[in-house]
Scaffold this motif. Structure first.
Motif, PDB file in Angstrom:
ATOM      1  N   THR A   5      78.272  34.016  54.884  1.00 12.98           N
ATOM      2  CA  THR A   5      78.907  34.595  56.071  1.00 12.98           C
ATOM      3  C   THR A   5      78.050  35.699  56.670  1.00 12.98           C
ATOM      4  O   THR A   5      77.854  35.757  57.893  1.00 12.98           O
ATOM      5  N   SER A   6      77.520  36.578  55.816  1.00 16.97           N
ATOM      6  CA  SER A   6      76.664  37.655  56.322  1.00 16.97           C
ATOM      7  C   SER A   6      75.378  37.088  56.928  1.00 16.97           C
ATOM      8  O   SER A   6      74.893  37.575  57.952  1.00 16.97           O
ATOM      9  N   SER A  33      69.859  24.263  60.573  1.00 14.78           N
ATOM     10  CA  SER A  33      70.583  25.226  61.405  1.00 14.78           C
ATOM     11  C   SER A  33      70.163  25.085  62.862  1.00 14.78           C
ATOM     12  O   SER A  33      70.994  25.146  63.769  1.00 14.78           O
ATOM     13  N   GLY A  34      68.856  24.908  63.094  1.00 14.46           N
ATOM     14  CA  GLY A  34      68.369  24.718  64.444  1.00 14.46           C
ATOM     15  C   GLY A  34      68.885  23.433  65.075  1.00 14.46           C
ATOM     16  O   GLY A  34      69.124  23.372  66.288  1.00 14.46           O
ATOM     17  N   LEU A  35      69.071  22.404  64.256  1.00 16.35           N
ATOM     18  CA  LEU A  35      69.535  21.119  64.768  1.00 16.35           C
ATOM     19  C   LEU A  35      71.032  21.088  65.039  1.00 16.35           C
ATOM     20  O   LEU A  35      71.490  20.489  66.035  1.00 16.35           O
ATOM     21  N   PHE A  36      71.811  21.704  64.137  1.00 17.56           N
ATOM     22  CA  PHE A  36      73.261  21.544  64.210  1.00 17.56           C
ATOM     23  C   PHE A  36      74.055  22.799  64.555  1.00 17.56           C
ATOM     24  O   PHE A  36      75.108  22.728  65.182  1.00 17.56           O
ATOM     25  N   VAL A  37      73.589  23.957  64.122  1.00 17.59           N
ATOM     26  CA  VAL A  37      74.375  25.186  64.315  1.00 17.59           C
ATOM     27  C   VAL A  37      74.005  25.864  65.631  1.00 17.59           C
ATOM     28  O   VAL A  37      74.850  26.131  66.476  1.00 17.59           O
ATOM     29  N   TRP A  38      72.710  26.165  65.808  1.00 24.25           N
ATOM     30  CA  TRP A  38      72.262  26.841  67.031  1.00 24.25           C
ATOM     31  C   TRP A  38      71.405  25.902  67.876  1.00 24.25           C
ATOM     32  O   TRP A  38      70.368  26.304  68.398  1.00 24.25           O
ATOM     33  N   ARG A  39      71.837  24.680  67.993  1.00 27.07           N
ATOM     34  CA  ARG A  39      71.038  23.728  68.756  1.00 27.07           C
ATOM     35  C   ARG A  39      71.086  24.091  70.242  1.00 27.07           C
ATOM     36  O   ARG A  39      72.084  24.584  70.754  1.00 27.07           O
ATOM     37  N   LYS A  40      69.962  23.832  70.916  1.00 27.76           N
ATOM     38  CA  LYS A  40      69.878  24.090  72.348  1.00 27.76           C
ATOM     39  C   LYS A  40      70.695  23.071  73.114  1.00 27.76           C
ATOM     40  O   LYS A  40      70.668  21.889  72.804  1.00 27.76           O
ATOM     41  N   ARG A  41      71.414  23.554  74.109  1.00 22.76           N
ATOM     42  CA  ARG A  41      72.269  22.665  74.902  1.00 22.76           C
ATOM     43  C   ARG A  41      71.672  22.485  76.277  1.00 22.76           C
ATOM     44  O   ARG A  41      71.142  23.370  76.836  1.00 22.76           O
ATOM     45  N   LEU A  50      83.278  30.126  65.216  1.00 18.74           N
ATOM     46  CA  LEU A  50      83.977  29.511  64.091  1.00 18.74           C
ATOM     47  C   LEU A  50      83.373  28.151  63.754  1.00 18.74           C
ATOM     48  O   LEU A  50      83.114  27.840  62.578  1.00 18.74           O
ATOM     49  N   ARG A  51      83.146  27.353  64.780  1.00 17.67           N
ATOM     50  CA  ARG A  51      82.545  26.032  64.565  1.00 17.67           C
ATOM     51  C   ARG A  51      81.157  26.176  63.940  1.00 17.67           C
ATOM     52  O   ARG A  51      80.803  25.461  62.994  1.00 17.67           O
ATOM     53  N   GLY A  52      80.373  27.126  64.438  1.00 16.26           N
ATOM     54  CA  GLY A  52      79.033  27.350  63.908  1.00 16.26           C
ATOM     55  C   GLY A  52      79.063  27.822  62.473  1.00 16.26           C
ATOM     56  O   GLY A  52      78.224  27.417  61.654  1.00 16.26           O
ATOM     57  N   LEU A  53      80.028  28.684  62.137  1.00 18.19           N
ATOM     58  CA  LEU A  53      80.137  29.189  60.767  1.00 18.19           C
ATOM     59  C   LEU A  53      80.429  28.062  59.791  1.00 18.19           C
ATOM     60  O   LEU A  53      79.816  27.976  58.712  1.00 18.19           O
ATOM     61  N   LEU A  54      81.343  27.175  60.156  1.00 13.47           N
ATOM     62  CA  LEU A  54      81.672  26.047  59.277  1.00 13.47           C
ATOM     63  C   LEU A  54      80.469  25.124  59.091  1.00 13.47           C
ATOM     64  O   LEU A  54      80.191  24.656  57.977  1.00 13.47           O
ATOM     65  N   LEU A  55      79.744  24.875  60.166  1.00  9.36           N
ATOM     66  CA  LEU A  55      78.541  24.049  60.060  1.00  9.36           C
ATOM     67  C   LEU A  55      77.474  24.738  59.210  1.00  9.36           C
ATOM     68  O   LEU A  55      76.752  24.093  58.438  1.00  9.36           O
ATOM     69  N   PHE A  56      77.390  26.070  59.329  1.00 12.61           N
ATOM     70  CA  PHE A  56      76.415  26.824  58.546  1.00 12.61           C
ATOM     71  C   PHE A  56      76.746  26.743  57.058  1.00 12.61           C
ATOM     72  O   PHE A  56      75.854  26.606  56.216  1.00 12.61           O
ATOM     73  N   TYR A  57      78.043  26.832  56.721  1.00  8.84           N
ATOM     74  CA  TYR A  57      78.457  26.649  55.327  1.00  8.84           C
ATOM     75  C   TYR A  57      77.975  25.294  54.802  1.00  8.84           C
ATOM     76  O   TYR A  57      77.437  25.183  53.689  1.00  8.84           O
ATOM     77  N   LEU A  58      78.181  24.262  55.600  1.00  6.64           N
ATOM     78  CA  LEU A  58      77.801  22.907  55.183  1.00  6.64           C
ATOM     79  C   LEU A  58      76.290  22.791  55.015  1.00  6.64           C
ATOM     80  O   LEU A  58      75.808  22.246  54.000  1.00  6.64           O
ATOM     81  N   VAL A  59      75.550  23.294  55.977  1.00  6.50           N
ATOM     82  CA  VAL A  59      74.090  23.228  55.919  1.00  6.50           C
ATOM     83  C   VAL A  59      73.560  23.944  54.679  1.00  6.50           C
ATOM     84  O   VAL A  59      72.708  23.425  53.954  1.00  6.50           O
ATOM     85  N   CYS A  60      74.071  25.151  54.424  1.00  8.43           N
ATOM     86  CA  CYS A  60      73.595  25.944  53.291  1.00  8.43           C
ATOM     87  C   CYS A  60      73.995  25.321  51.956  1.00  8.43           C
ATOM     88  O   CYS A  60      73.269  25.457  50.965  1.00  8.43           O
ATOM     89  N   ARG A  96      72.858  32.706  71.142  1.00 14.89           N
ATOM     90  CA  ARG A  96      73.984  33.297  70.418  1.00 14.89           C
ATOM     91  C   ARG A  96      75.288  32.552  70.682  1.00 14.89           C
ATOM     92  O   ARG A  96      75.631  32.255  71.830  1.00 14.89           O
ATOM     93  N   LEU A  97      75.996  32.249  69.606  1.00 14.81           N
ATOM     94  CA  LEU A  97      77.290  31.576  69.714  1.00 14.81           C
ATOM     95  C   LEU A  97      78.361  32.598  70.064  1.00 14.81           C
ATOM     96  O   LEU A  97      78.352  33.732  69.580  1.00 14.81           O
ATOM     97  N   LYS A  98      79.307  32.175  70.889  1.00 11.68           N
ATOM     98  CA  LYS A  98      80.388  33.062  71.301  1.00 11.68           C
ATOM     99  C   LYS A  98      81.709  32.313  71.274  1.00 11.68           C
ATOM    100  O   LYS A  98      81.747  31.080  71.306  1.00 11.68           O
ATOM    101  N   GLY A  99      82.795  33.084  71.228  1.00 13.09           N
ATOM    102  CA  GLY A  99      84.129  32.489  71.291  1.00 13.09           C
ATOM    103  C   GLY A  99      84.392  31.512  70.154  1.00 13.09           C
ATOM    104  O   GLY A  99      84.056  31.772  68.988  1.00 13.09           O
TER     105      GLY A  99
END
Length: 377
Positions: A297-298, A369-377, A319-329, A312-315
Motif C-alpha cells: 500500500t505504501s 505496473s506500467g502495463l496495467f496499473v499506470w498504463r497510458k490512456r 482503488l482500482r489501481g491499488l487492487l491491480l498493484f496488489y495482484l501485480v506485486c 497519477r491516478l485519481k478518484g
C-alpha cells in the motif's frame, strides 16, 4: 495526366498564405494570458505569415476554451487540447510536429519571453546562419525583469551540470525560448523524451553538436498571470533527462524511482513485521501478511505520487489501481522466489540468489505496473 496535377491559381494563392513561422505555446492555467500573447504576436509578426499553436494540458481554468474562441475568429490560431497527459516537453513536441511552417518557435504563455525577438530569429534561420536560435540568459545584452535570484541560481547550477555531463556547448541549454528548423526537429523527435520540462536541453544533447546554433539575448519579463509549468519535482525530471542521455536511454529515472520505492517498502514490511510479532504477539503468518499489505500500500501511494506523477491516478481509479498493484506485486513475489531458488540451486550463495530474485521481482513489478496499473490512456 500531368495537366491534372498542375497547381491552379487557387492552389498557388493558398501556398502564398502558408505560414513561414509556427509559434508553439504550451499552456496550463493561462486563461488570462493567451489573448494578450496573441495580440502581441499579431503586432510584432505583421510582416510574416505565421500561426500560433497553443498546446493545453486540459487546464482547469478553461484556457483551451479561450484559445478555441480565438481560433474561431482567426484561422492562424490553433488549439491542441491534451487529455490525460502532462508535461511541457511532450506538449512542445506535439505542437512542433503538428505545425506547418518551416520554422517553429517555442515560448511560454506567461508573457515572460520576448516576442519582439521572433523576426530576428526567423531571419537567422532563413539566412542559413543557424538551424537553431536560442534566447539566452547568459550572454551580453540579456535583461531580466522577472527572474528571481533563487530560480536564477538553480537554473545556472543545472546549466553547469548539463554542460559538463552531456558536453553541451551552448551557454543556456535550459532556456525555454528558442526557434528551430522544423525539418531538423523532425529528425531528432523520435529520440526526444516526452517527459519533463527541458525540451531544449534534450534537443541539443540529442543533436550531439550537429545543429548550427546561434544564441541571442532577450528581455525576460515579469509573470503576469497563470502558474509556472515547474513544480517541486522538476529537479527529478532534469536528473532523469541527464541520466537517460548519459546511458543512451538504457536507464530510466522512472525505473530507479520505482526500485527505490520498493527498497523503502522492504523497510516498511520489516517494521510492520517486527511490531506485529513483538508488540501484538501475532502469529508469524498473520504478521507477515500485514507487513506485505502495508508495504504494498505504501509503495502504491509513493509510486502514484512520485514515480508516475505524470499519470497519477485519481478518484475511483486509485482503488482500482491499488487492487491491480496488489495482484501485480503478488505475482512478482512468486517470480522473486522462483528465480532465487533457481540461482541458489546452481550456485549456493545466499546473497547472490537473493539479489537475483529481488531484481527479477522489481523488473516484473515495474513492467506490469506500467502495463496495467499506470498504463497510458
Amino acid at each position: 495526366m500531368n495537366e491534372a496535377i498542375k497547381p491552379g491559381p487557387e492552389t498557388l494563392s493558398q501556398a502564398a498564405r502558408l505560414p513561414q513561422l509556427s509559434v508553439v505555446v504550451p499552456t496550463f492555467n493561462e486563461r488570462a494570458n493567451v489573448t494578450v500573447l496573441y495580440r502581441r504576436l499579431d503586432a510584432i509578426l505583421k510582416d510574416l505569415s505565421w500561426e500560433v499553436i497553443f498546446v493545453d494540458d486540459n487546464s482547469p481554468d478553461g484556457t483551451w476554451d479561450v484559445v478555441r474562441e480565438l481560433a474561431r475568429k482567426d484561422s492562424r490560431v490553433r488549439c491542441i487540447r491534451r487529455i490525460g497527459r502532462r508535461g511541457l516537453s511532450g506538449a512542445c513536441i506535439e505542437g512542433i510536429l503538428a505545425s506547418s511552417a518551416p520554422y517553429a518557435a517555442v515560448m511560454d504563455a506567461d508573457l515572460q519571453h520576448d516576442e519582439t525577438q521572433l523576426p530576428k530569429m526567423v531571419a537567422l534561420l532563413q539566412s542559413g546562419e543557424a538551424e537553431l536560435v536560442v534566447g539566452s540568459r547568459y550572454i551580453e545584452g540579456y535583461k531580466a525583469d522577472g527572474f528571481n535570484k533563487q530560480r536564477a541560481g538553480a537554473s545556472a547550477f543545472a546549466t553547469e551540470i548539463a554542460r559538463r555531463s552531456l558536453k553541451v556547448e551552448i551557454a543556456d541549454p535550459m532556456s525555454g525560448f528558442f526557434m528551430i528548423r522544423r525539418d531538423r526537429f523532425e529528425q531528432l523527435a523520435p529520440q526526444l523524451s516526452t517527459q519533463g520540462f527541458k525540451i531544449l536541453l534534450d534537443v541539443v544533447a540529442t543533436a550531439e553538436g550537429k545543429l548550427r546554433t546561434v544564441e541571442i539575448p532577450f528581455t525576460f519579463g515579469a509573470r503576469q498571470h497563470g502558474e509556472s509549468k515547474l513544480d517541486s519535482m522538476v529537479a527529478l525530471d532534469f536528473l532523469g533527462l541527464v541520466l537517460a542521455k548519459l546511458t543512451n536511454d538504457l536507464i530510466s529515472l522512472r525505473f530507479i524511482l520505482f526500485a527505490a520505492v520498493g527498497g523503502l517498502g522492504l523497510l516498511v514490511h520489516l517494521g510492520v513485521l517486527f511490531i506485529s510479532l513483538e508488540l501484538f504477539k501475532a502469529p508469524f503468518p498473520e504478521a507477515q501478511a500485514a507487513g506485505a499489505i502495508v508495504a504494498m500500500t505504501s509503495n502504491f501511494i509513493l509510486n502514484n505520487f512520485l514515480t508516475y506523477r505524470d499519470q497519477r491516478l485519481k478518484g475511483f481509479g486509485i482503488l482500482r489501481g491499488l487492487l491491480l498493484f496488489y495482484l501485480v506485486c503478488s505475482v512478482g513475489l512468486l517470480a522473486n522466489v522462483g528465480v532465487a531458488f533457481s540461482v541458489y540451486d546452481q550456485e549456493p550463495i545466499w546473497w547472490l540468489a537473493g539479489a537475483a530474485g529481488a531484481l527479477m521481482g522489481v523488473v516484473w513489478n515495474y513492467a506490469m505496473s506500467g502495463l496495467f496499473v499506470w498504463r497510458k490512456r
